[in-house]
Design a protein around this motif. Structure first.
Motif, short mmCIF file in Angstrom:
data_model
loop_
_atom_site.label_atom_id
_atom_site.label_comp_id
_atom_site.label_asym_id
_atom_site.label_seq_id
_atom_site.Cartn_x
_atom_site.Cartn_y
_atom_site.Cartn_z
N CYS A 281 70.30 112.87 -12.49
CA CYS A 281 70.11 112.08 -11.27
C CYS A 281 69.45 110.74 -11.93
N GLU B 242 68.31 106.97 -13.15
CA GLU B 242 67.86 106.14 -12.75
C GLU B 242 67.35 104.80 -13.74
N ILE C 292 66.19 111.61 -14.90
CA ILE C 292 65.00 112.23 -14.85
C ILE C 292 64.89 113.35 -15.25
N ARG D 115 53.83 113.03 -11.73
CA ARG D 115 54.19 112.68 -12.78
C ARG D 115 55.16 110.66 -12.42
N ASN E 157 57.71 107.91 -11.17
CA ASN E 157 58.82 107.57 -11.31
C ASN E 157 59.28 106.16 -11.29
N GLU F 150 58.44 117.31 -7.80
CA GLU F 150 59.58 117.63 -6.80
C GLU F 150 60.19 119.19 -6.76
N PRO G 128 65.30 117.94 -4.50
CA PRO G 128 64.79 116.22 -3.53
C PRO G 128 64.43 116.42 -2.62
N ALA G 129 63.29 115.26 -2.31
CA ALA G 129 62.82 114.33 -1.72
C ALA G 129 61.83 115.65 -0.95
N ILE H 56 57.31 109.10 -2.30
CA ILE H 56 57.96 108.81 -3.59
C ILE H 56 57.76 107.14 -4.13
N ASN I 197 59.23 104.56 -5.42
CA ASN I 197 60.49 103.99 -5.70
C ASN I 197 60.57 102.79 -6.65
N ILE J 273 67.59 107.10 3.21
CA ILE J 273 66.52 107.36 2.13
C ILE J 273 66.37 105.65 0.96
N ASP K 98 65.69 104.28 -2.12
CA ASP K 98 65.18 104.53 -3.35
C ASP K 98 64.76 103.46 -3.96
N TYR L 10 69.86 106.70 -1.28
CA TYR L 10 69.80 107.86 -2.13
C TYR L 10 69.89 108.89 -0.62
O1 GCO Z 1 64.81 108.80 -8.14
C1 GCO Z 1 63.62 109.10 -7.68
O2 GCO Z 1 63.44 108.16 -7.67
C2 GCO Z 1 63.54 110.19 -7.92
O3 GCO Z 1 63.05 110.24 -9.40
C3 GCO Z 1 64.33 111.09 -7.09
O4 GCO Z 1 64.35 112.36 -7.26
C4 GCO Z 1 65.56 111.36 -6.23
O5 GCO Z 1 65.35 109.55 -5.87
C5 GCO Z 1 64.08 111.51 -4.98
O6 GCO Z 1 64.19 112.59 -4.30
C6 GCO Z 1 65.01 110.61 -3.32
O7 GCO Z 1 63.82 109.75 -2.68
#
Ligand code: GCO
Ligand code: ZN
Length: 297
Positions: free
Chosen positions: A16, A18, A34, A99, A101, A119, A122-123, A150, A152, A200, A202, A217
């Motif tokens: 993943c 990010e 991550i 945790r 993000n 999680e 995912p999600a 979440i 983001n 979704i 992100d 996402y």
């Molecule tokens: O990257 C992130 O922001 C989260 O840590 C991820 O786990 C996924 O993007 C999420 O599941 C989708 O919303």
């Protein structure tokens, strides 16, 4: 519209990917993976990748050298040379399953980051466990709100008067009035609701025209939004579904870098999308980004 070109510049196989951030001084893209617990630095000139193993969720530049990162529920300083981590502050002490993000530094050098429950897929997670925080340059932490699913994407308007924020499971890009002097936010409202096929929201970044770019996402795209009219201006599709975040970088910030994920894809999907987890470079967008702000503490 100019001719948009999409290239996988690093077949990194992130589980993943990010938090992409461009470091002009080293011509490099920093990003994290991550679940694989690493911070990576890709040198765009030599194409080499260096990495530090740590349970990270976001990374940012630091004015005094090195980086800052969110690790577990801690804001940390990361020394790239000796790979050491120093804890600057801890949040969510009462929430053992949480945790951090995504995170990003504001124009005054505060490190904003939000939390979420861990999680199970995912999600898939316990809802409303997260909060949004910022680490001030003097290392004290302020909490803005809780009940986040979440936490983001985040960024600030070019005049620094608006803070944009995404709580993924709200399927909305929100805005707040922002007071750069105090770091206070107020007057939350939605500026864009994602359409079904966009999936979704992100990670996010702003461009030099004040428009927002949101990685979708499961939507396999980045979308460009006008936060003033609430209209989508452009869609750029990528050859991978799980696009997670984006930033501008490269010469004059004229390139866009996009991270994505492999986790959550079945064998068949992985065969169809062999570049899943790679780092993508988009050129020809006809718009530039702005340099990332470094943490001032
Ligand atoms: O990257 C992130 O922001 C989260 O840590 C991820 O786990 C996924 O993007 C999420 O599941 C989708 O919303
Ligand atoms: Zn994210």
């Amino acid at each position: 519209m100019s001719s948009v070109k999409i290239e996988c510049v690093l077949p990194e196989n992130c589980r993943c990917g990010e938090s992409p951030v461009w470091e002009e001084a080293s011509n490099s893209l920093l990003f994290v993976d991550i679940p694989a617990k690493k911070v990576c630095r890709w040198d765009s000139l030599s194409k080499g990748v260096q990495q530090v193993t740590v349970a990270v969720s976001s990374v940012a530049l630091r004015q005094s050298g090195g980086y800052v990162a969110t690790i577990g529920t801690k804001f940390c300083a990361l020394n790239w040379e000796d790979q050491s981590v120093a804890v600057l502050a801890t949040v969510d002490k009462d929430k053992k399953n949480n945790r951090f993000n995504d995170g990003k530094v504001d124009p005054a050098g505060r490190y904003f980051a939000g939390t979420m429950a861990e999680e199970t897929a995912p999600a898939v997670l316990e809802r409303h466990q997260g909060s949004l925080y910022s680490l001030f340059p003097d290392h004290h932490v302020e909490k803005y709100f809780d009940q986040v699913d979440i936490s983001n994407g985040l960024d600030w308007s070019l005049d620094h008067k608006i803070f944009y924020y995404i709580d993924s499971l709200s399927y909305s890009v929100d805005a707040f009035d922002y007071d750069l002097q105090t770091g206070k936010i107020s007057n939350r409202r939605s500026v864009y609701k994602l359409e079904k096929e966009e999936q979704i929201p992100d990670g996010m970044c702003i461009d030099a025209e004040g428009k927002l770019w949101v990685a979708c996402y499961n939507g396999g795209r980045v979308i460009r939004l006008d936060p003033e009219t609430g209209k989508r201006l452009q869609t750029v599709k990528l050859p991978v579904d799980k696009t997670t975040s984006c930033c501008f970088g490269g010469k004059d910030y004229s390139e866009m870098y996009v991270t994505c994920a492999r986790d959550g894809m079945d064998v068949e999907k992985l065969l169809q999308q062999p570049q899943a987890g790679g780092i993508f470079k988009i050129t020809g967008l006809g718009v530039k980004g702005i340099p990332p702000y470094p943490y001032a503490g």
